[in-house]
Design an enzyme around this catalytic site. Structure first.
Site, short mmCIF file in Angstrom:
data_model
loop_
_atom_site.label_atom_id
_atom_site.label_comp_id
_atom_site.label_asym_id
_atom_site.label_seq_id
_atom_site.Cartn_x
_atom_site.Cartn_y
_atom_site.Cartn_z
N CYS A 116 -56.82 39.59 4.34
CA CYS A 116 -57.91 38.76 3.85
C CYS A 116 -58.52 39.31 2.56
CB CYS A 116 -58.99 38.66 4.93
SG CYS A 116 -60.41 37.70 4.44
N CYS B 170 -67.57 41.06 3.07
CA CYS B 170 -67.37 41.20 4.51
C CYS B 170 -66.97 42.64 4.77
CB CYS B 170 -66.25 40.25 4.96
SG CYS B 170 -65.88 40.31 6.73
N CYS C 200 -58.30 32.55 0.55
CA CYS C 200 -59.66 32.80 1.02
C CYS C 200 -60.27 34.02 0.32
CB CYS C 200 -59.67 33.06 2.53
SG CYS C 200 -58.43 32.13 3.43
N GLU D 3 -68.33 31.47 -2.27
CA GLU D 3 -67.49 30.27 -2.41
C GLU D 3 -67.54 29.39 -1.16
OE1 GLU D 3 -63.71 32.88 -2.94
OE2 GLU D 3 -63.00 31.00 -2.09
N1 SAH Z 1 -64.67 36.39 9.73
C1 SAH Z 1 -64.34 35.20 10.44
C2 SAH Z 1 -64.35 33.94 9.59
C3 SAH Z 1 -63.77 33.99 8.21
S1 SAH Z 1 -62.03 34.03 8.01
C4 SAH Z 1 -63.04 35.36 11.15
O1 SAH Z 1 -62.43 36.43 11.06
O2 SAH Z 1 -62.64 34.47 11.90
C5 SAH Z 1 -61.44 32.46 8.53
C6 SAH Z 1 -59.99 32.51 9.02
O3 SAH Z 1 -59.07 32.68 7.92
C7 SAH Z 1 -59.72 33.66 9.98
O4 SAH Z 1 -58.91 33.25 11.02
C8 SAH Z 1 -59.00 34.63 9.09
O5 SAH Z 1 -58.27 35.57 9.83
C9 SAH Z 1 -58.16 33.70 8.25
N2 SAH Z 1 -57.64 34.29 7.02
C10 SAH Z 1 -58.19 35.21 6.23
N3 SAH Z 1 -57.40 35.52 5.18
C11 SAH Z 1 -56.31 34.72 5.30
C12 SAH Z 1 -55.13 34.55 4.53
N4 SAH Z 1 -54.91 35.27 3.43
N5 SAH Z 1 -54.22 33.66 4.96
C13 SAH Z 1 -54.43 32.93 6.08
N6 SAH Z 1 -55.52 33.04 6.84
C14 SAH Z 1 -56.46 33.94 6.47
#
Ligand code: SAH
Length: 343
Positions: A120, A113, A334, A93
């Site tokens: 997440c 991942c 996400c 996505e």
């Molecule tokens: N793996 C990388 C990039 C992808 S996640 C990372 O960890 O940075 C992108 C951002 O979204 C990260 O800061 C992650 O912690 C956040 N994120 C993931 N799931 C989320 C959720 N359910 N609510 C808010 N932020 C979230």
């Protein structure tokens, strides 16, 4: 034999391809432009080459494509979420967001991942595979073609951990920045990581002026270990040291992402420690209200807590913004869209 995807190759590598098939090197630049500027879908579409040469190229090469599978349009703010289907039928996505200053895309770098962050959705079924440079690029090319827009900003914040797919992500960065391609400035690109320390040093050595964004989420190691397994490998102290090195090499301000989870990381104790940790560092804090997922019962921080947290930082000289929630009417969290569709 598996065909080589020309969309994943640098200009230099493309030149080698032409030399290998006993053709002129200058063809490489022509083809590079047709792939990355004109965004053609197949070798047969590169009509500047003779039919004979296209057939010869087709023998062992291809131009990879991802296909639009579904698009969800927000009626509130024009955010568009895409599901793409890859050549091996995996689904990824991407998200398009429109701001005053232009069009921003959030891209995936992996199918799934393996980092296992508790909040997440993208990680719940583990890692399937890395995306190729071509598949990361094609998210941009497909959306530009689909909406007839010009993308100005890119954030690597979709599914996947970019630094766990280091080589392909780096190649993607060089290709999207190439002056014979979309030529997107490094300053308009953000790479977000959960904090794979050795890779942060490696990236710093490249000295690309991209924005590095660290998913910190708490200033305490004990808390971090509870919600982010990677915290068992690298301490916050080690991450901050790596960030200082990154700043030294690139002169770029670091962004810290801080997803606010009710009563987990939004207390005064957290704000206080965060200020101590970040004071004096060239940085900015992005506060993200948690996007709740159905796989756990974590709750988004209350509005008052979010505002209180931000003011605490503001008053003490740490610049912070609260991330706007985009496309909330198509707002599967996400990684949630892909998961729903896989099922
Ligand atoms: N793996 C990388 C990039 C992808 S996640 C990372 O960890 O940075 C992108 C951002 O979204 C990260 O800061 C992650 O912690 C956040 N994120 C993931 N799931 C989320 C959720 N359910 N609510 C808010 N932020 C979230």
């Amino acid at each position: 034999m598996k065909k080589i995807d020309l969309k994943s190759l640098t200009l230099k590598e493309l030149e080698d391809v032409f030399l290998q098939i006993n053709e002129k090197k200058f063809r490489a630049k022509q083809v590079f432009k047709w792939i990355h500027k004109q965004k053609v879908d197949s070798i047969d579409d590169i009509t500047v080459l003779s039919k004979k040469l296209r057939d010869k190229l087709n023998e062992n090469h291809k131009i990879g494509n991802i296909k639009k599978f579904k698009r969800f349009d927000s009626n509130i703010d024009n955010t568009k979420k895409y599901l793409f289907i890859l050549e091996d039928s995996n689904i990824i996505e991407s998200v398009m967001m429109e701001y005053k200053h232009g069009v921003s895309l959030c891209l995936s770098t992996q199918v799934g991942c393996k980092m296992g962050c508790s909040f997440c959705a993208s990680t719940k079924d583990g890692l399937v595979r890395n995306l190729t440079p071509s598949e990361i690029l094609d998210q941009v090319y497909s959306i530009e073609k689909d909406l007839n827009v010009k993308v100005s900003n890119i954030v690597l914040m979709g599914t996947g951990e970019p630094l766990d797919n280091y080589d392909n992500v780096l190649k993607f960065l060089r290709l999207i920045h190439d002056k014979n391609g979309l030529n997107i400035g490094y300053r308009h690109i953000t790479l977000s990581t959960c904090g794979i320390v050795p890779k942060i040093y490696e990236l710093a050595e490249e000295a690309l002026p991209i924005t590095l964004s660290i998913s910190l989420h708490t200033p305490f190691d004990e808390d971090r270990q509870e919600i982010m397994p990677i915290a068992n490998r690298y301490s916050i102290g080690e991450i901050i040291e790596a960030c200082k090195y990154y700043i030294k090499k690139t002169n770029r301000r670091i962004t810290f992402e801080y997803t606010l989870i009710d009563e987990v990381n939004d207390t005064n104790r957290h704000a206080e420690k965060l200020v101590k940790l970040l004071s004096g560092l060239l940085c900015h804090v992005n506060l993200i209200p948690l996007n709740p997922i159905k796989e756990n019962d974590l709750v988004k921080s209350k509005k008052e807590s979010i505002n209180r947290f931000k003011s605490y930082l503001d008053v003490r000289g740490i610049s912070a913004t609260i991330r706007r929630e985009m496309g909330s009417d198509v707002n599967a969290a996400c990684g949630q869209l892909r998961r729903d569709y896989k099922k």
